[in-house]
Design an enzyme around this catalytic site. Sequence first.
Site, short mmCIF file in Angstrom:
data_model
loop_
_atom_site.label_atom_id
_atom_site.label_comp_id
_atom_site.label_asym_id
_atom_site.label_seq_id
_atom_site.Cartn_x
_atom_site.Cartn_y
_atom_site.Cartn_z
CE LYS A 1 -3.46 -2.12 13.43
NZ LYS A 1 -1.80 -2.09 13.39
CG ASN B 1 -8.88 10.55 15.22
OD1 ASN B 1 -9.05 10.52 16.42
ND2 ASN B 1 -9.47 9.66 14.04
CG ASP C 1 4.34 -10.18 3.40
OD1 ASP C 1 3.37 -9.57 3.09
OD2 ASP C 1 4.06 -10.77 4.64
CE1 TYR D 1 0.99 4.62 17.17
CE2 TYR D 1 0.45 4.56 14.81
CZ TYR D 1 1.28 4.38 15.98
OH TYR D 1 2.44 3.63 15.51
CB ALA E 1 -7.98 5.61 19.75
CG ASN F 1 -2.09 -0.81 1.09
OD1 ASN F 1 -2.63 -0.76 -0.12
ND2 ASN F 1 -2.59 -1.40 2.01
CE1 TYR G 1 -6.22 -1.14 11.19
CE2 TYR G 1 -7.84 0.29 12.42
CZ TYR G 1 -6.49 -0.14 11.78
OH TYR G 1 -5.23 0.72 12.33
N1 LIG Z 1 -3.18 6.45 9.88
C1 LIG Z 1 -4.22 6.16 10.96
O1 LIG Z 1 -5.16 7.05 11.15
C2 LIG Z 1 -3.91 5.26 12.05
C3 LIG Z 1 -4.75 5.34 13.37
C4 LIG Z 1 -4.17 4.39 14.25
C5 LIG Z 1 -3.38 3.31 14.09
N2 LIG Z 1 -2.70 3.19 12.84
C6 LIG Z 1 -1.79 2.05 12.56
O2 LIG Z 1 -0.48 2.86 12.13
C7 LIG Z 1 0.15 1.79 11.36
C8 LIG Z 1 0.59 2.84 10.17
O3 LIG Z 1 -0.54 3.17 9.46
P1 LIG Z 1 -0.49 4.19 8.18
O4 LIG Z 1 -1.67 5.20 8.37
O5 LIG Z 1 1.00 4.60 7.89
O6 LIG Z 1 -0.77 3.09 7.01
P2 LIG Z 1 -0.11 2.96 5.60
O7 LIG Z 1 -0.90 2.02 4.64
O8 LIG Z 1 0.26 4.21 5.13
O9 LIG Z 1 1.18 2.08 6.10
C9 LIG Z 1 1.25 0.67 6.17
C10 LIG Z 1 2.28 0.25 5.70
O10 LIG Z 1 2.36 -1.27 6.01
C11 LIG Z 1 2.83 -1.93 4.28
N3 LIG Z 1 2.67 -3.34 4.73
C12 LIG Z 1 1.23 -3.73 4.91
N4 LIG Z 1 1.01 -4.95 5.08
C13 LIG Z 1 2.42 -5.40 5.07
C14 LIG Z 1 3.37 -6.68 5.18
N5 LIG Z 1 2.52 -7.84 5.16
N6 LIG Z 1 4.59 -6.76 5.07
C15 LIG Z 1 5.06 -5.54 4.81
N7 LIG Z 1 4.54 -4.32 4.68
C16 LIG Z 1 3.16 -4.23 4.89
C17 LIG Z 1 2.32 -1.11 3.60
O11 LIG Z 1 2.77 -1.27 2.13
C18 LIG Z 1 2.51 0.40 3.86
O12 LIG Z 1 3.56 1.02 3.37
C19 LIG Z 1 -0.71 0.79 11.01
O13 LIG Z 1 -0.22 -0.36 11.79
C20 LIG Z 1 -2.04 1.26 11.39
O14 LIG Z 1 -3.21 0.13 11.82
C21 LIG Z 1 -3.22 4.12 11.98
#
Ligand SMILES: NC(=O)c1ccc[n+]([C@@H]2O[C@H](COP(=O)([O-])OP(=O)(O)OC[C@H]3O[C@@H](n4cnc5c(N)ncnc54)[C@H](O)[C@@H]3O)[C@@H](O)[C@H]2O)c1
Length: 326
Positions: free
Chosen positions: A144, A169, A50, A167, A117, A35, A140
């Site tokens: 978590k 927002n 991966d 986290y 959160a 992604n 989702y």
């Molecule tokens: N953005 C938010 O609002 C938010 C809020 C709470 C928690 N989070 C958590 O923070 C983390 C990062 O989120 P983000 O917003 O940066 O998302 P994002 O999609 O920008 O980043 C996730 C990254 O993980 C990589 N990825 C996914 N599955 C993979 C795998 N199996 N092996 C290797 N790489 C893999 C994707 O290519 C991507 O680069 C996540 O765990 C998400 O659940 C995000």
Amino acid sequence: MKVLVTGGAGYIGSTICSALEDNNHVPVIMDSLVNSSSTFTEGKKFYKADISDSKALKEIFRDHKDIEAIIHCAALVIVPESVQKPYLYYQENVSKSLELFKFASDSKIKVIFSSTAAVYKSSEEQMVTENSPLDPDSPYARTKITIEMALRDFCNAYGSKAISLRYFNPIGADPKMRSGPSAETPTHILGKLLSIYEGKESDFKIAGTNWPTRDGTAIRDYIHVWDLAEAHIRALELFDDLVTHENPYSVINLGSGQGTTVLEFLEAFEEVSGVEIARIDSSPRPGDTAGAYASGDKAWDNLRWKPRMSIEQGIADAIKWNRKVT
Ligand SMILES: NC(=O)c1ccc[n+]([C@@H]2O[C@H](COP(=O)([O-])OP(=O)(O)OC[C@H]3O[C@@H](n4cnc5c(N)ncnc54)[C@H](O)[C@@H]3O)[C@@H](O)[C@H]2O)c1
């Protein structure tokens, strides 16, 4: 300290990598790019793999024997997609994390996990502490909390140590504009407002105006992604004080400690952008709640960290980032 950042090519992971470098640590990125693109990995140690690829993991640790911690950000993160494809989400997020944690506990590597959160139960009580009741309301969010529970069990059984950071927002972009959200990243209210600002959408729908909040609109806790990244540095540097042999696992909320209503956010956006946003009052969408904000007490006590950046700064950085990439 050298740190493996899974998902380090994504929005939050890449910001954490920049914060690590700014604080004289060395990130090593493992990301499948499922992604994201390799843009944010430029100039960094990067393995396109991966997290379930055990050969790649061994190669990384052979190349970097001095990695002391894993910051585990890699995940699939799109809530509506998780509703349609729960098998995919449990497989990608839960099953693959288990393999990573097994490797980490066998190698006695510290783990910091990106949680959310969204695991909390919504209630009238809008301030959420780490002990507030849990009731994740999407596949989702359930992946978590499942990962969190597995991590705690691993720590108790195998003598490993871990911290889950929940986290609220995240908004904004790296203030030095090295990385930011991609167009595909769901950025909720801010994403919508940016679309209207750029003329791609016309009106902003306020989903619910009768919530039990100070102006009737829903409340959220927005945290600048740079503040969030810096909290990871604190967790990393204080790790051995925070989790011990007796208490090997800990959970910490990362929010601003302040609730912001939709109307307040809208007004902040108008002020920062200088553009008036046309708005329509509408009904809440299925699953919408009045919302919540974090108690920052534990983060402050444990990490000696408080967010420094305002919502206005988050909005300004998001607008600047959008201009840079579009
Ligand atoms: N953005 C938010 O609002 C938010 C809020 C709470 C928690 N989070 C958590 O923070 C983390 C990062 O989120 P983000 O917003 O940066 O998302 P994002 O999609 O920008 O980043 C996730 C990254 O993980 C990589 N990825 C996914 N599955 C993979 C795998 N199996 N092996 C290797 N790489 C893999 C994707 O290519 C991507 O680069 C996540 O765990 C998400 O659940 C995000």
